[in-house]
Design an enzyme around this catalytic site. Structure first.
Site, PDB file in Angstrom:
ATOM      1  N   LEU B 127      37.572  32.124  34.870  1.00  0.00           N
ATOM      2  CA  LEU B 127      36.766  32.474  33.700  1.00  0.00           C
ATOM      3  C   LEU B 127      37.242  33.815  33.112  1.00  0.00           C
ATOM      4  O   LEU B 127      37.627  33.882  31.943  1.00  0.00           O
ATOM      5  CB  LEU B 127      35.283  32.545  34.094  1.00  0.00           C
ATOM      6  CG  LEU B 127      34.312  32.977  32.987  1.00  0.00           C
ATOM      7  CD1 LEU B 127      34.292  31.961  31.845  1.00  0.00           C
ATOM      8  CD2 LEU B 127      32.891  33.132  33.553  1.00  0.00           C
ATOM      9  N   GLU B 129      39.189  37.207  31.996  1.00  0.00           N
ATOM     10  CA  GLU B 129      40.548  37.555  31.580  1.00  0.00           C
ATOM     11  C   GLU B 129      40.685  39.063  31.690  1.00  0.00           C
ATOM     12  O   GLU B 129      39.688  39.773  31.843  1.00  0.00           O
ATOM     13  CB  GLU B 129      40.803  37.051  30.159  1.00  0.00           C
ATOM     14  CG  GLU B 129      40.708  35.526  30.110  1.00  0.00           C
ATOM     15  CD  GLU B 129      41.041  34.931  28.750  1.00  0.00           C
ATOM     16  OE1 GLU B 129      41.399  35.678  27.824  1.00  0.00           O
ATOM     17  OE2 GLU B 129      40.913  33.702  28.635  1.00  0.00           O
ATOM     18  N   GLY B 133      35.897  40.527  31.081  1.00  0.00           N
ATOM     19  CA  GLY B 133      35.254  40.245  32.356  1.00  0.00           C
ATOM     20  C   GLY B 133      33.775  39.993  32.140  1.00  0.00           C
ATOM     21  O   GLY B 133      33.285  38.861  32.206  1.00  0.00           O
ATOM     22  N   SER B 134      33.062  41.076  31.814  1.00  0.00           N
ATOM     23  CA  SER B 134      31.616  40.943  31.590  1.00  0.00           C
ATOM     24  C   SER B 134      31.306  40.151  30.324  1.00  0.00           C
ATOM     25  O   SER B 134      30.213  39.600  30.189  1.00  0.00           O
ATOM     26  CB  SER B 134      30.980  42.335  31.488  1.00  0.00           C
ATOM     27  OG  SER B 134      31.045  42.977  32.744  1.00  0.00           O
ATOM     28  N   GLY B 345      29.799  57.640  62.959  1.00  0.00           N
ATOM     29  CA  GLY B 345      30.435  58.953  62.848  1.00  0.00           C
ATOM     30  C   GLY B 345      31.934  58.827  62.634  1.00  0.00           C
ATOM     31  O   GLY B 345      32.397  57.954  61.897  1.00  0.00           O
ATOM     32  N   GLY B 346      32.691  59.674  63.331  1.00  0.00           N
ATOM     33  CA  GLY B 346      34.155  59.672  63.175  1.00  0.00           C
ATOM     34  C   GLY B 346      34.761  58.317  63.473  1.00  0.00           C
ATOM     35  O   GLY B 346      35.682  57.860  62.791  1.00  0.00           O
ATOM     36  N   GLU B 369      31.176  38.420  40.054  1.00  0.00           N
ATOM     37  CA  GLU B 369      30.131  37.464  39.646  1.00  0.00           C
ATOM     38  C   GLU B 369      29.073  38.155  38.773  1.00  0.00           C
ATOM     39  O   GLU B 369      27.878  37.883  38.902  1.00  0.00           O
ATOM     40  CB  GLU B 369      29.471  36.814  40.871  1.00  0.00           C
ATOM     41  CG  GLU B 369      30.453  36.143  41.787  1.00  0.00           C
ATOM     42  CD  GLU B 369      30.422  34.632  41.740  1.00  0.00           C
ATOM     43  OE1 GLU B 369      31.371  34.045  42.242  1.00  0.00           O
ATOM     44  OE2 GLU B 369      29.483  34.057  41.180  1.00  0.00           O
TER      45      GLU B 369
END
Lengths: 266, 400
Positions: B127, B129, B133-134, B345-346, B369
């Site tokens: 759909l 391009e 997009g939106s 954490g790390g 989407e």
């Protein structure tokens, strides 16, 4: 071709296993499933049917065990077996291999009375008792040739040719139907049931037989009629803590080598 | 910790048990390596197809699993909890079957649908391009009628399974936007086989996450598509595309919920083992509350997603709720995965633990989407429209 696959319901190997007070395996109070090693037999039966497309091949899953053991049959039906036979009778509890093979053989005879059975298939052993003798006992009782521990199965017409991997040699063994065939875990991973297979299994015929249906007397089976009995069981000792070698003065490598040598790894 | 699930039927419960087994035994062990090496796991989709898991929300008569969205989405969530790329791929495959299953003629459905839904073929959906997009109505890919064929020319961007799929559901312009009246008119839908001459895939995008899911631009260089492969009427394409996306959004909401669950599970396992200042870090309120918020976020996402699904299953409008589910589930997944990195954490920041990957995977779910900004637009517009309608919301019993 009419195939009977013997399937066993065993305690889930990943869960805790328990024993009854008479030292038989607790099959009722624990989660169970179709023995993984028997899944290979079901898979080989299904593959046989797929390879021999066009032939009329019927696969019956046969199980001896308590009521819950019907789950093992159901799994085989979900994978693709056509029908199930469950032999369940309180008198069977505690049966050793000799007694169990009698029940299986008689059930197989009853199945055969309706439609001649060409092939009886089993796994290489059960994952609970691990006796690995049922195929031979069945063959003896049914007066059939046995081809066991097949790692590769090929067939043409009534002739089956299997590879049998031993420790020192690999044999190619040929047998002719009717016969008993056991397959190993090297034959190829068993398939998952498909969702449609699960749905279809609900509609497949599943018969439940008691000992009286197959002509076996209660005193021929069970713990009291068994030739062998487990005298006692002991839990495996918990794993001991490993040995830590600290290399403070340059002797670490020697200590490691000594350790490996003491365990006969080197 | 797997979610407690209440399912509408015994068969759905058995289905979920099968899915959990396959996820645990086949997907979970492969995910990390495939994502690390950016390998597309075609064999995993073959396995899912063989287990009848790729056509679940479509009718049994068409070769699907006949499952309501309420059940299908829980399957997607379970898959997504172990491997987002496969969850997204499963959702995209369902999306690519939507047009034919809902707008195709009986002849078209009979001819192509069984193997699409049966799982032996994998689908993709074209759909967007590069510049559109939106706003898909701004698309430029053309389909020009030539005798019994259409000739497709243009390029489609961000195609999931681009270059890997067996068929492509493609939206292309069959007439000029200015001459076609309403915005979005003039777009039609085509089912294009992967081996069509002139169809090619660019090199796969080098993405931040979802490395196991191939994304590529598909080029249509004079691809001749027989007119019998047009799905729906000429000019109906955008409506089909947007209807498909309503359902597709639910799929992404479910995968995002699964992803968040997976991240929470990893964080929880670590927080129960790791000790600081003489006690487990989950027993420090600062970390315990982070995990509590994460659990609330996951359960909220799941509840909203299943609410939207149940509306759809009841045949009620669900577009607004699908957008809310997509918005909430993906924003929550971003937060939960980010917090999971914090909990570890790390270690969480290293590639030796999966949570940094989860965090990278969550980001795209706020984008594809329909970006979450587009979702808010849809929700706001539907509020405005709903206020005009002024009718009471429906109250309906199951099965009515």
């Amino acid at each position: 071709m009419n195939i009977v696959v013997c399937v066993k319901y065993v305690p889930d190997a990943t869960a805790d296993r328990q024993f009854e007070s008479d030292n038989t395996v607790d099959r009722v109070g624990v989660d169970g499933l179709l023995s993984e090693l028997d899944e290979y037999a079901v898979e080989q039966a299904l593959q046989l049917r797929e390879k021999r497309e066009g032939e009329d091949i019927e696969i019956t899953a046969l199980c001896v065990g308590p009521e819950k053991a019907v789950d093992a049959i159901r799994k085989a039906l979900q994978m693709g077996a056509d029908k199930g036979v469950h032999v369940v009778d309180d008198a069977i509890a505690g049966s050793d291999s000799v007694a169990t093979s009698l029940v299986l053989a008689k059930a197989r005879e009853k199945i055969g009375a309706e439609k001649k059975v060409d092939l009886v298939m089993t796994g290489m052993a059960s994952t609970d008792a691990s006796m690995s003798v049922i195929p031979a006992m069945l063959a003896e009782r049914l007066e059939l040739p046995q081809v066991t521990f097949a790692s590769v199965v090929e067939s043409q017409g009534e002739v089956f040719r299997v590879r049998r991997d031993g420790d020192t040699a690999t044999e190619i063994v040929e047998g002719r139907l009717p016969m008993v065939l056991s397959v190993t875990d090297q034959t190829g991973e068993a398939r998952y049931p498909s969702f449609k297979g699960i749905m279809a299994a609900k509609k497949k015929p599943l018969e439940t037989w008691a000992l009286s249906d197959i002509g076996v007397e209660a005193d021929q089976v069970g713990l009291s009629a068994s030739w062998t009995a487990v005298e006692g069981t002991e839990a495996r000792p918990p794993r001991t803590q490993g040995e830590i070698v600290t290399d403070e003065d340059g002797s670490g490598a020697t200590a490691l080598v000594d350790f490996l040598a003491s365990k006969k790894f080197i | 910790m797997p979610a407690t699930r209440v399912l509408p039927t015994d068969e759905a419960a058995e289905l979920l048990r099968l899915v959990r087994q396959i996820v645990r035994e086949q997907l979970a062990p492969r995910a990390a390596e495939a994502e690390e090496t950016a390998s597309f796991p075609r064999e995993v989709f073959t396995l899912l197809g063989e287990a009848d898991l790729l056509g679940l929300p479509y009718p049994e008569a068409q070769g699907g699993g006949g499952q309501p969205y309420e059940v299908y989405l829980q399957v997607l969530e379970e898959i997504g909890s172990a491997w987002s790329s496969v969850g997204v791929g499963t959702s995209v495959h369902a999306l690519s079957c939507f047009a034919l299953a809902n707008y195709g003629t009986p002849e078209q459905q009979e001819r192509w649908l069984p193997e699409m839904l049966g799982g032996s073929l994998l689908g993709a959906y074209c759909l967007s391009e590069a510049h559109a997009g939106s706003d898909p109505a701004a698309m430029r890919t053309k389909a020009v009628r030539d005798g019994d064929d259409y000739v497709l020319t243009g390029a489609k961007a961000w195609v999931t399974h681009g270059g890997e799929a067996d068929f492509y559901t493609v939206m292309a312009r069959t007439s000029d936007p200015s001459s076609s009246g309403p915005k979005g008119g003039g777009i039609s839908c085509f089912l294009v086989p992967a081996d069509a001459e002139g169809l090619s895939a660019d090199a796969a995008e080098r993405k931040m996450g979802l490395m196991g899911s191939t994304t590529a631009t598909m080029r249509f260089d004079g691809v001749r598509v027989p007119a019998e492969r047009r799905i729906g009427e000429e000019g109906q394409g955008l409506r089909i595309a947007l209807a498909a996306l309503d359902s597709g959004r639910l799929g992404i909401a479910a995968v995002a919920t699964g992803l968040a669950q997976g991240a929470l599970d990893a964080a929880l396992a670590y927080a129960r083992e790791r000790e600081a200042f003489g006690k487990r870090i989950i027993d420090h309120q600062g970390l315990g509350f982070v995990l509590a918020d994460a659990e609330a976020a996951v359960q909220t996402a799941r509840a909203m997603t299943l609410h939207a699904a149940r509306l759809k299953d009841a045949g009620l409008p669900f577009s607004r709720e699908a957008s809310i589910a997509k918005l909430v589930a993906t924003d929550n997944a971003m937060k939960v995965t980010t917090d999971a990195v914090q909990v570890l954490g790390g270690y969480g920041y290293t590639r030796d633990f999966p949570v940094e990957r989860y965090m990278r995977e969550a980001k795209v779910m706020q984008i594809f989407e329909g970006t979450n900004q587009i979702q808010r637009m849809i929700i706001a517009r539907s509020l405005d429209k709903g206020a005009d309608a002024g009718s009471d919301a429906e109250i309906r019993a199951y099965g009515d």
